[in-house]
Design a protein around this motif. Structure first.
Motif, PDB file in Angstrom:
ATOM      1  N   SER A 214      -4.172 -91.457  27.112  1.00  0.00           N
ATOM      2  CA  SER A 214      -5.148 -92.084  28.010  1.00  0.00           C
ATOM      3  C   SER A 214      -6.115 -91.046  28.572  1.00  0.00           C
ATOM      4  O   SER A 214      -5.811 -89.861  28.646  1.00  0.00           O
ATOM      5  N   VAL A 215      -7.281 -91.540  28.940  1.00  0.00           N
ATOM      6  CA  VAL A 215      -8.273 -90.709  29.614  1.00  0.00           C
ATOM      7  C   VAL A 215      -9.031 -91.605  30.592  1.00  0.00           C
ATOM      8  O   VAL A 215      -9.351 -92.746  30.279  1.00  0.00           O
ATOM      9  N   ARG A 216      -9.244 -91.085  31.779  1.00  0.00           N
ATOM     10  CA  ARG A 216     -10.034 -91.792  32.789  1.00  0.00           C
ATOM     11  C   ARG A 216     -11.334 -91.014  32.951  1.00  0.00           C
ATOM     12  O   ARG A 216     -11.318 -89.808  33.150  1.00  0.00           O
ATOM     13  N   VAL A 217     -12.448 -91.708  32.853  1.00  0.00           N
ATOM     14  CA  VAL A 217     -13.774 -91.096  32.926  1.00  0.00           C
ATOM     15  C   VAL A 217     -14.429 -91.496  34.236  1.00  0.00           C
ATOM     16  O   VAL A 217     -14.422 -92.671  34.606  1.00  0.00           O
ATOM     17  N   SER A 218     -15.005 -90.499  34.939  1.00  0.00           N
ATOM     18  CA  SER A 218     -15.740 -90.821  36.164  1.00  0.00           C
ATOM     19  C   SER A 218     -16.888 -89.837  36.328  1.00  0.00           C
ATOM     20  O   SER A 218     -16.995 -88.862  35.592  1.00  0.00           O
ATOM     21  N   ARG A 219     -17.738 -90.098  37.290  1.00  0.00           N
ATOM     22  CA  ARG A 219     -18.855 -89.207  37.599  1.00  0.00           C
ATOM     23  C   ARG A 219     -18.577 -88.416  38.869  1.00  0.00           C
ATOM     24  O   ARG A 219     -19.452 -87.747  39.388  1.00  0.00           O
ATOM     25  N   GLU A 220     -17.362 -88.491  39.371  1.00  0.00           N
ATOM     26  CA  GLU A 220     -16.991 -87.782  40.583  1.00  0.00           C
ATOM     27  C   GLU A 220     -16.928 -86.280  40.330  1.00  0.00           C
ATOM     28  O   GLU A 220     -16.719 -85.857  39.212  1.00  0.00           O
ATOM     29  N   GLN A 221     -17.087 -85.509  41.387  1.00  0.00           N
ATOM     30  CA  GLN A 221     -16.843 -84.078  41.308  1.00  0.00           C
ATOM     31  C   GLN A 221     -15.532 -83.820  42.022  1.00  0.00           C
ATOM     32  O   GLN A 221     -15.452 -83.872  43.244  1.00  0.00           O
ATOM     33  N   LEU A 222     -14.492 -83.579  41.234  1.00  0.00           N
ATOM     34  CA  LEU A 222     -13.151 -83.368  41.747  1.00  0.00           C
ATOM     35  C   LEU A 222     -12.652 -82.006  41.276  1.00  0.00           C
ATOM     36  O   LEU A 222     -13.228 -81.417  40.363  1.00  0.00           O
ATOM     37  N   PRO A 223     -11.564 -81.507  41.854  1.00  0.00           N
ATOM     38  CA  PRO A 223     -10.994 -80.252  41.340  1.00  0.00           C
ATOM     39  C   PRO A 223     -10.633 -80.417  39.860  1.00  0.00           C
ATOM     40  O   PRO A 223     -10.117 -81.457  39.451  1.00  0.00           O
ATOM     41  N   ALA A 224     -10.929 -79.401  39.073  1.00  0.00           N
ATOM     42  CA  ALA A 224     -10.693 -79.478  37.632  1.00  0.00           C
ATOM     43  C   ALA A 224      -9.846 -78.301  37.160  1.00  0.00           C
ATOM     44  O   ALA A 224      -9.912 -77.207  37.721  1.00  0.00           O
TER      45      ALA A 224
END
Length: 126
Positions: free
Chosen positions: A49-59
């Protein structure tokens, strides 16, 4: 941003079960640059699975590339690893996330799996 890029990101969740078969988990940030503007995409990768978003979160890893080059990657005209080696794209963090992510990129037009080519050769010679 190009339509091909939007379609690529929209397709990731449906394609993830076939691409992400291992136990790896992590967060990958993609920074697509155009001039002095950067668009951020965030992927939360898990097995199948992969969740895609436009958020800026810790990576756990960051892949930075121009939007033009990224469009070439998602259409198969460019290769992800070659772009990194040519220093046209940068990657930092957990390398395994980039190696997993690049599996989503299509092969260049006309490229064939060498194993299939070998199988055809064996079938013809029998």
């Amino acid at each position: 941003m190009g339509e091909a890029i939007e379609r690529f990101f929209a397709s990731l969740p449906a394609r993830a079960p076939a691409v992400l078969r291992g136990p790896t988990r992590g967060r990958l940030q993609l920074d697509l640059t155009t001039g002095n503007r950067t668009e951020h995409w965030f992927l939360e990768i898990a097995p199948e699975s992969v969740r895609v978003s436009r958020e800026q979160l810790p990576a756990d890893a960051i892949f930075t590339v121009s939007a033009d080059l990224f469009e070439g990657l998602v259409t198969g005209r460019e290769a992800g690893m070659a772009a990194v080696l040519r220093n046209e794209a940068t990657f930092s963090g957990q390398v395994v996330l980039f190696l997993l992510f690049r599996r989503f990129f299509p092969d260049p037009p006309g490229v064939r799996d060498p194993r299939e080519t070998a199988r055809e050769h064996v079938r013809r010679s029998v």
